[in-house]
Design a protein around this motif. Structure first.
Motif, short mmCIF file in Angstrom:
data_model
loop_
_atom_site.label_atom_id
_atom_site.label_comp_id
_atom_site.label_asym_id
_atom_site.label_seq_id
_atom_site.Cartn_x
_atom_site.Cartn_y
_atom_site.Cartn_z
N LEU A 193 4.82 -5.45 -7.38
CA LEU A 193 5.23 -4.83 -6.09
C LEU A 193 3.98 -3.99 -5.65
N VAL A 194 3.22 -3.25 -6.40
CA VAL A 194 1.82 -2.64 -5.93
C VAL A 194 0.75 -3.76 -5.51
N HIS A 212 3.60 3.83 -10.29
CA HIS A 212 3.80 2.59 -9.56
C HIS A 212 4.56 2.72 -8.19
N VAL A 266 3.09 2.72 -4.38
CA VAL A 266 3.65 1.71 -3.34
C VAL A 266 3.83 2.59 -1.92
N SER A 274 7.26 -3.42 -10.75
CA SER A 274 6.89 -2.58 -10.00
C SER A 274 5.40 -2.68 -10.10
N GLN A 284 11.21 -2.07 -3.19
CA GLN A 284 10.95 -0.60 -3.87
C GLN A 284 12.35 0.23 -4.02
N VAL A 296 1.93 -5.13 -2.04
CA VAL A 296 1.67 -4.03 -0.91
C VAL A 296 0.17 -4.00 -0.69
#
Length: 401
Positions: free
Chosen positions: A32-33, A135, A139, A29, A100, A36
């Motif tokens: 991923l943040v 997180h 996102v 996670s 996500q 993005v």
């Protein structure tokens, strides 16, 4: 008696090593943040390029200088934007959204496992779950921000040359917009008001101060004469480009809001932080203002270009005080100027008006002047004509050609 092992350290069974799984998900996670955010920053950089190119065409035309190079740059950006939007941004956005969703499904499984664990075993896993949830929200927020940036680029590209010209202000126009707004706020201070914090009624006795681009007004109460109500109005001017101002306010406004909310204030005092821009606000700043909840502080964004106000409409005290800071509507200002021009026609036999001269004479933005010209044309007073015979700007010709 068999020793009881913590559930998340079991090697056997359907649950497996739950803590290890959670920590792995935290790492996923976090990545991923970052991805993005990188995508959003790329879109914001492109948005700045598009805005600069579009407005510089308008500035060059207003200065009467060559625009071909700038138009070529703008056309190039507009052409590549479609590919960038559909192939790069949308494709990557879909991939990130899928990731996500995958993390969300795994998180739900972990929550089910958490619910089945014994109390003493939940502490560590709960902390990991909080990080995953944080997180996930980040996102979501970044994806929303990305969509707002895409819409902003689409909007700039769709604006006509006339709209761009109307939104390109001189230093003088920016200054009289400030003066008009500050005078409007001060004119409202004659009436009493009720504190949205204590419900106490206050009648006048304002301490008013103005220095540069700051206007303050406070009503003090109590033995120590501390502010029961305080308005802090700050006029924020974007960076000037070749003598013109057009950019919307963004990061500097976010910093100002964060700083103001962090200041220590009396529990029974109401504070209004009013940020005023002649050119408006980025979508991210407006999103921030719309979601501020503070016990005794309200934040307002005033856009003098669109004659609009943004705040947290869901916060009762903020909504209650909104009328103190709302700008005069564009319709009211246009109608006022239209009546002044009609009076010139009737009383002084004026035969024509040029947009730039009317703007300077009545200290109103060109946007208001053009709207008043169109309203007068609709009233059959005359007609709006383009530049001709060496005229530097649009002309309203009384009675027609």
């Amino acid at each position: 008696m068999t020793e009881k092992k913590p559930l998340f350290f079991r090697d056997e069974g359907a649950l497996g090593d739950v803590l290890s799984q959670a920590r792995g998900l935290v790492g996923e996670s976090e990545k991923l943040v970052d991805k993005v955010r990188d995508l959003g920053e790329s879109a914001e950089e492109y948005a700045e390029l598009v805005e600069d190119a579009k407005y510089k065409v308008g500035i060059r035309e207003r200065l009467g200088e060559g625009v071909e190079g700038f138009k070529n740059k703008l056309n190039e950006l507009a052409t590549t934007w479609k590919d960038k939007r559909e192939e790069e941004l949308m494709q990557k956005e879909a991939e990130l959204q899928a990731k996500q969703d995958e993390i969300e499904n795994q998180r739900k499984t972990l929550e089910e496992n958490l619910a089945r664990m014994e109390e003493e075993q939940k502490g560590t896993l709960s902390k990991e779950m909080e990080r995953i949830n944080q997180h996930s929200e980040e996102v979501k927020s970044e994806l929303e921000k990305l969509n707002r940036t895409k819409e902003a680029i689409d909007n700039v590209l769709s604006e006509s040359e006339e709209e761009i010209r109307d939104k390109t202000l001189t230093r003088e126009e920016v200054e009289f917009l400030k003066v008009d707004y500050f005078n409007l706020v001060k004119s409202r201070l004659d009436k009493g008001l009720k504190s949205p914090i204590t419900s106490t009624h206050h009648y006048g006795n304002w301490d008013i101060g103005q220095k540069g681009d700051m206007l303050t007004a406070a009503i003090k109460a109590g033995v120590r004469r501390k502010p029961a109500i305080r308005f802090d109005v700050r006029y924020m001017i974007p960076e000037e480009e070749e003598g013109f101002i057009y950019k919307k306010m963004g990061g500097e406004a976010l910093e100002a809001i964060t700083g103001y909310l962090g200041e220590e204030k009396g529990e029974d005092s109401f504070h209004a932080f009013v940020l005023v821009s002649p050119t408006g606000w980025t979508s991210n700043v407006m999103h921030r203002a719309e979601n501020i909840f503070d016990s005794n502080t309200s934040v307002y964004l005033v856009d003098l270009m669109e004659r609009s106000l943004v705040c947290n409409e869901k916060d009762k005290k903020t909504k209650e005080m909104e009328e103190w800071f709302s700008p005069v509507s564009l319709e009211e200002e246009v109608n006022s100027l239209r009546e002044k021009l009609k009076a010139e026609v009737e009383e002084e036999n004026a035969s024509q008006f040029r947009a730039d001269k009317v703007s300077a004479k009545y200290s109103v933005p060109r946007k208001v002047v053009i709207a008043a010209f169109k309203a007068m044309a609709a009233d059959k007073v005359g007609e709006v004509i383009g530049k001709r015979e060496g005229a530097k700007d649009l002309i309203f010709l009384v009675g027609g050609a």
